[in-house]
Design an enzyme around this catalytic site. Structure first.
Site, PDB file in Angstrom:
ATOM      1  N   LYS A  83      -2.391  12.210  37.410  1.00 31.12           N
ATOM      2  CA  LYS A  83      -2.954  13.128  35.258  1.00 31.12           C
ATOM      3  C   LYS A  83      -3.216  11.224  34.658  1.00 31.12           C
ATOM      4  O   LYS A  83      -2.305  10.886  34.406  1.00 31.12           O
ATOM      5  CB  LYS A  83      -1.684  13.692  35.309  1.00 31.12           C
ATOM      6  CG  LYS A  83      -1.615  15.153  36.034  1.00 31.12           C
ATOM      7  CD  LYS A  83       0.013  15.783  35.667  1.00 31.12           C
ATOM      8  CE  LYS A  83      -0.555  16.968  36.143  1.00 31.12           C
ATOM      9  NZ  LYS A  83       0.865  18.558  36.119  1.00 31.12           N
ATOM     10  N   ARG A 126      -0.792  33.363  34.763  1.00 25.74           N
ATOM     11  CA  ARG A 126      -2.371  32.726  34.651  1.00 25.74           C
ATOM     12  C   ARG A 126      -2.383  32.517  36.664  1.00 25.74           C
ATOM     13  O   ARG A 126      -1.582  31.558  37.380  1.00 25.74           O
ATOM     14  CB  ARG A 126      -2.582  30.952  34.619  1.00 25.74           C
ATOM     15  CG  ARG A 126      -3.048  31.273  33.337  1.00 25.74           C
ATOM     16  CD  ARG A 126      -3.719  30.162  32.285  1.00 25.74           C
ATOM     17  NE  ARG A 126      -2.591  29.579  32.679  1.00 25.74           N
ATOM     18  CZ  ARG A 126      -1.817  27.699  32.535  1.00 25.74           C
ATOM     19  NH1 ARG A 126      -3.068  26.939  31.451  1.00 25.74           N
ATOM     20  NH2 ARG A 126      -0.998  27.148  32.932  1.00 25.74           N
ATOM     21  N   ARG A 137       4.445  25.701  24.941  1.00 25.43           N
ATOM     22  CA  ARG A 137       4.319  27.315  25.941  1.00 25.43           C
ATOM     23  C   ARG A 137       4.579  25.634  26.738  1.00 25.43           C
ATOM     24  O   ARG A 137       3.713  24.858  27.576  1.00 25.43           O
ATOM     25  CB  ARG A 137       3.425  27.380  26.166  1.00 25.43           C
ATOM     26  CG  ARG A 137       3.392  28.926  27.253  1.00 25.43           C
ATOM     27  CD  ARG A 137       1.210  28.860  27.675  1.00 25.43           C
ATOM     28  NE  ARG A 137       0.743  27.759  28.732  1.00 25.43           N
ATOM     29  CZ  ARG A 137      -0.274  28.070  28.438  1.00 25.43           C
ATOM     30  NH1 ARG A 137      -1.039  28.231  27.413  1.00 25.43           N
ATOM     31  NH2 ARG A 137      -0.889  26.675  29.465  1.00 25.43           N
ATOM     32  N   GLU A 141       4.043  21.270  33.040  1.00 24.41           N
ATOM     33  CA  GLU A 141       4.123  20.483  31.619  1.00 24.41           C
ATOM     34  C   GLU A 141       4.306  21.526  30.751  1.00 24.41           C
ATOM     35  O   GLU A 141       4.480  22.726  31.091  1.00 24.41           O
ATOM     36  CB  GLU A 141       3.241  20.013  31.584  1.00 24.41           C
ATOM     37  CG  GLU A 141       1.528  21.122  31.462  1.00 24.41           C
ATOM     38  CD  GLU A 141       0.379  20.625  29.978  1.00 24.41           C
ATOM     39  OE1 GLU A 141       0.255  19.665  29.734  1.00 24.41           O
ATOM     40  OE2 GLU A 141      -0.431  21.427  29.997  1.00 24.41           O
ATOM     41  N   SER A 155      -2.662  27.820  24.315  1.00 22.93           N
ATOM     42  CA  SER A 155      -3.168  29.054  24.248  1.00 22.93           C
ATOM     43  C   SER A 155      -2.763  30.514  24.609  1.00 22.93           C
ATOM     44  O   SER A 155      -1.915  29.850  25.316  1.00 22.93           O
ATOM     45  CB  SER A 155      -4.694  28.884  23.926  1.00 22.93           C
ATOM     46  OG  SER A 155      -5.067  28.701  25.434  1.00 22.93           O
ATOM     47  N   ASN A 167       3.198  22.274  27.098  1.00 23.44           N
ATOM     48  CA  ASN A 167       2.275  21.862  25.836  1.00 23.44           C
ATOM     49  C   ASN A 167       3.002  22.232  24.508  1.00 23.44           C
ATOM     50  O   ASN A 167       3.593  23.306  24.205  1.00 23.44           O
ATOM     51  CB  ASN A 167       0.953  23.148  25.715  1.00 23.44           C
ATOM     52  CG  ASN A 167       0.451  23.264  27.582  1.00 23.44           C
ATOM     53  OD1 ASN A 167       0.137  22.688  27.525  1.00 23.44           O
ATOM     54  ND2 ASN A 167       1.406  24.326  28.255  1.00 23.44           N
ATOM     55  N   GLU A 214      -5.031  16.946  27.854  1.00 22.41           N
ATOM     56  CA  GLU A 214      -4.628  18.073  27.244  1.00 22.41           C
ATOM     57  C   GLU A 214      -5.995  18.586  28.055  1.00 22.41           C
ATOM     58  O   GLU A 214      -7.246  18.623  27.819  1.00 22.41           O
ATOM     59  CB  GLU A 214      -4.459  18.038  26.337  1.00 22.41           C
ATOM     60  CG  GLU A 214      -2.916  17.276  25.595  1.00 22.41           C
ATOM     61  CD  GLU A 214      -1.451  18.159  26.596  1.00 22.41           C
ATOM     62  OE1 GLU A 214      -2.053  18.337  27.004  1.00 22.41           O
ATOM     63  OE2 GLU A 214      -1.104  17.033  26.803  1.00 22.41           O
ATOM     64  N   GLY A 215      -5.883  20.786  28.035  1.00 23.10           N
ATOM     65  CA  GLY A 215      -7.273  21.334  27.975  1.00 23.10           C
ATOM     66  C   GLY A 215      -7.549  21.876  29.465  1.00 23.10           C
ATOM     67  O   GLY A 215      -8.480  22.391  29.577  1.00 23.10           O
ATOM     68  N   LYS A 239       2.083  13.464  28.568  1.00 24.53           N
ATOM     69  CA  LYS A 239       2.502  13.279  30.237  1.00 24.53           C
ATOM     70  C   LYS A 239       3.215  12.502  30.581  1.00 24.53           C
ATOM     71  O   LYS A 239       4.455  12.376  31.707  1.00 24.53           O
ATOM     72  CB  LYS A 239       1.206  13.364  31.081  1.00 24.53           C
ATOM     73  CG  LYS A 239       0.603  15.266  31.209  1.00 24.53           C
ATOM     74  CD  LYS A 239      -0.855  15.167  32.229  1.00 24.53           C
ATOM     75  CE  LYS A 239      -0.982  16.479  31.431  1.00 24.53           C
ATOM     76  NZ  LYS A 239      -0.616  17.069  30.219  1.00 24.53           N
TER      77      LYS A 239
HETATM   78  P1  ADP Z   1      -3.755  20.186  31.094  1.00 26.76           P
HETATM   79  O1  ADP Z   1      -2.982  19.773  30.254  1.00 26.76           O
HETATM   80  O2  ADP Z   1      -4.813  19.706  31.692  1.00 26.76           O
HETATM   81  O3  ADP Z   1      -3.304  21.946  31.411  1.00 26.76           O
HETATM   82  P2  ADP Z   1      -1.530  20.523  33.489  1.00 26.76           P
HETATM   83  O4  ADP Z   1      -1.415  19.280  34.003  1.00 26.76           O
HETATM   84  O5  ADP Z   1      -1.502  21.803  32.562  1.00 26.76           O
HETATM   85  O6  ADP Z   1      -2.615  19.858  32.433  1.00 26.76           O
HETATM   86  O7  ADP Z   1      -2.668  20.946  35.089  1.00 26.76           O
HETATM   87  C1  ADP Z   1      -3.178  21.740  34.795  1.00 26.76           C
HETATM   88  C2  ADP Z   1      -3.293  21.908  36.132  1.00 26.76           C
HETATM   89  O8  ADP Z   1      -2.961  21.278  37.215  1.00 26.76           O
HETATM   90  C3  ADP Z   1      -1.966  23.710  36.181  1.00 26.76           C
HETATM   91  O9  ADP Z   1      -2.829  24.240  34.859  1.00 26.76           O
HETATM   92  C4  ADP Z   1      -2.209  23.631  37.243  1.00 26.76           C
HETATM   93  O10 ADP Z   1      -2.652  24.918  37.420  1.00 26.76           O
HETATM   94  C5  ADP Z   1      -2.259  21.995  38.366  1.00 26.76           C
HETATM   95  N1  ADP Z   1      -1.615  21.341  37.959  1.00 26.76           N
HETATM   96  C6  ADP Z   1      -0.830  20.821  37.330  1.00 26.76           C
HETATM   97  N2  ADP Z   1       0.159  19.715  37.353  1.00 26.76           N
HETATM   98  C7  ADP Z   1       0.388  19.961  39.364  1.00 26.76           C
HETATM   99  C8  ADP Z   1       1.186  19.975  39.942  1.00 26.76           C
HETATM  100  N3  ADP Z   1       2.304  18.629  39.569  1.00 26.76           N
HETATM  101  N4  ADP Z   1       1.467  20.940  41.245  1.00 26.76           N
HETATM  102  C9  ADP Z   1       0.404  21.563  41.486  1.00 26.76           C
HETATM  103  N5  ADP Z   1      -0.513  21.534  40.549  1.00 26.76           N
HETATM  104  C10 ADP Z   1      -0.293  21.116  39.276  1.00 26.76           C
HETATM  105 MG    MG Z   2      -2.230  22.305  31.528  1.00 27.06          MG
END
Ligand code: ADP
Ligand code: MG
Length: 443
Positions: free
Chosen positions: A335, A417, A99, A115, A122, A117, A339-340, A279
């Site tokens: 970051k 979402r 995803r 990102e 999920s 996944n 994950e999660g 990441k």
């Molecule tokens: P995880 O692997 O924990 O899901 P993500 O990189 O998907 O980490 O980040 C979690 C959430 O944080 C994302 O679903 C998004 O809502 C927010 N987020 C992550 N990166 C960004 C970004 N560069 N700009 C704005 N919001 C972000």
């Molecule tokens: Mg994510």
């Protein structure tokens, strides 16, 4: 009512009880061009992930520093090194259920990737149901002029992922063997997982088994490479756990993971695919010339256009990157290799962590994407609230290969979402966001 009838549910806090999934009551506006661009990126990102996962030297080199500074990443790398060359793993079959998540950056208008996944992606099932719920609600509430059916894209997210799992299972050629779903003890998103399991059973005639890593350490064993759980043989291992250090509270859990990694069952994902979703790998790929090593020029250009700004916090540039971030912490997201959801740092918290300085090699810095804000109606635990919100689009895809032959690399559906505009993180399971569906504009 509709949610309960159709299984659009999550386990509630009290064991043995359930509630509807967190939902938006109506679809959200989303630009059609960006949606189509995200769909078109599924195949290039599938090809990219496959190419990166196949390049063990690249993974090791890219993740070396993060692995040294973060014990969890280090442990996964160790296991990768120990199992990489083992013969017969996966029977030569590669299955990725991906995803890729995006936001549309309002200032630039660009669709930017949050990102990809590669493990335990999920909500395919609950998202497919949310699309059906919104089609139902808009029709029966007489809202077709605001939400025309043609603007609500069909969503086969879970149907497609289940078909991918089934196809891999068939390739294993062991009709008596089952699909093992590796789960977290006490998982609340259990109905989303069961949706895929029901599809495997009812549509494809495949049995499934749910076990935690700790259970597998006790019940699992290898016989000539074949994975057995009790007396049942496993053809495909589908991970919905194992991506966070919380899933390894004891050495037994690591033993469970290692057993799976050493087996000839098809792993979804393989450990290499799991690591390819790190990441740090995302940040490395965004470096000039890097993604171009793995993809043909047209695909590389398409993928690169969706990269947000990404910067390393190790190596010679680190000091300059930290200084840049400290000038305007609100413009970035910090970051770790996690994950999660709920792990990223924003604004002043990010700045404080950057000033502390130690162990930054396990982090990356990312441009903060700023999506447009729109009104939304949230439904959480039976209570409706409203407020300004922003959206994140996920595109599911199946990548399936036998040996060097790619059998499938295509999108299956989507996840939208929506979260309140003032919340930084976006996870539904983590409690920040609700499940939504897109109404594509222009109609
Ligand atoms: P995880 O692997 O924990 O899901 P993500 O990189 O998907 O980490 O980040 C979690 C959430 O944080 C994302 O679903 C998004 O809502 C927010 N987020 C992550 N990166 C960004 C970004 N560069 N700009 C704005 N919001 C972000
Ligand atoms: Mg994510």
């Amino acid at each position: 009512m509709w949610a309960a009838q159709h299984g659009l549910t999550v386990a509630a806090a009290v064991p043995g009880t359930l509630t509807h999934a967190p939902l938006a009551l109506l679809p959200a506006r989303f630009p059609r061009a960006a949606f189509e661009q995200a769909q078109a990126l599924a195949a290039p990102f599938g090809a990219l992930t496959a190419a990166v996962a196949a390049d063990g030297a690249f993974l090791r080199e890219t993740l070396a520093r993060a692995g040294a500074e973060d014990a969890f990443t280090g442990r996964l790398l160790e296991l990768h090194a120990a199992t990489e060359g083992l013969p017969g793993r996966g029977g030569g079959v590669t299955l990725g259920l991906l995803r890729s998540d995006y936001m549309v950056d309002a200032p630039s208008g660009a669709l930017l990737q949050v990102e990809v996944n590669t493990i335990a992606a999920s909500f395919a099932h609950l998202s497919q149901l949310t699309t059906a719920l919104h089609a139902h609600l808009t029709r029966w509430a007489g809202l077709q002029s605001r939400f025309p059916a043609a603007a609500l894209p069909a969503n086969g997210a879970a149907t497609g992922l289940a078909a991918g799992l089934a196809q891999a299972w068939r390739l294993a050629g062991r009709p008596h063997a089952l699909v093992l779903v590796v789960v977290q003890p006490g998982e609340r998103n259990v109905f989303d997982q069961q949706g895929l399991q029901c599809a495997l059973r009812d549509t494809h005639g495949i049995r499934t088994l749910r076990r935690s890593l700790a259970q597998l350490a006790v019940e699992g064993r290898l016989e000539g490479g074949r994975l057995l759980v009790g007396e049942a043989e496993v053809a495909v291992v589908y991970y919905r756990a194992g991506y966070t250090p919380d899933d390894y509270p004891s050495e037994a859990c690591w033993a469970g993971r290692e057993l799976l990694e050493r087996s000839s069952a098809i792993a979804c994902p393989s450990l290499a695919w799991h690591l390819a979703g790190a990441k740090k790998v995302q940040q490395q790929l965004a470096r000039p010339g890097c993604v171009e090593r793995f993809l043909a020029p047209a695909q590389a250009a398409a993928v690169r256009a969706a990269f947000a700004g990404l910067w390393p916090l190790d190596g010679p540039e680190a000091d300059a990157v930290v200084a840049m971030a400290l000038q305007h912490p609100e413009r970035y997201v910090l970051k770790p290799q996690r994950e999660g959801g709920g792990n990223n740092l924003y604004g002043e918290e990010a700045a404080a962590r950057l000033r502390r300085g130690d162990g930054l090699g396990a982090f990356i810095l990312m441009q903060r994407i700023l999506p447009a804000v729109q009104p939304a109606l949230f439904l959480r635990q039976g209570v409706v609230s409203s407020g300004p919100a922003l959206c994140e689009l996920g595109i599911y895809s199946v990548y399936l290969a036998a040996g060097n032959e790619v059998l499938q690399n295509a999108p299956t559906g989507h996840l939208l979402r929506t979260k309140t505009a003032d919340s930084d993180e976006g996870g539904v399971a983590a409690g920040f966001a609700v499940l939504d569906s897109p109404c594509l504009e222009p109609f």
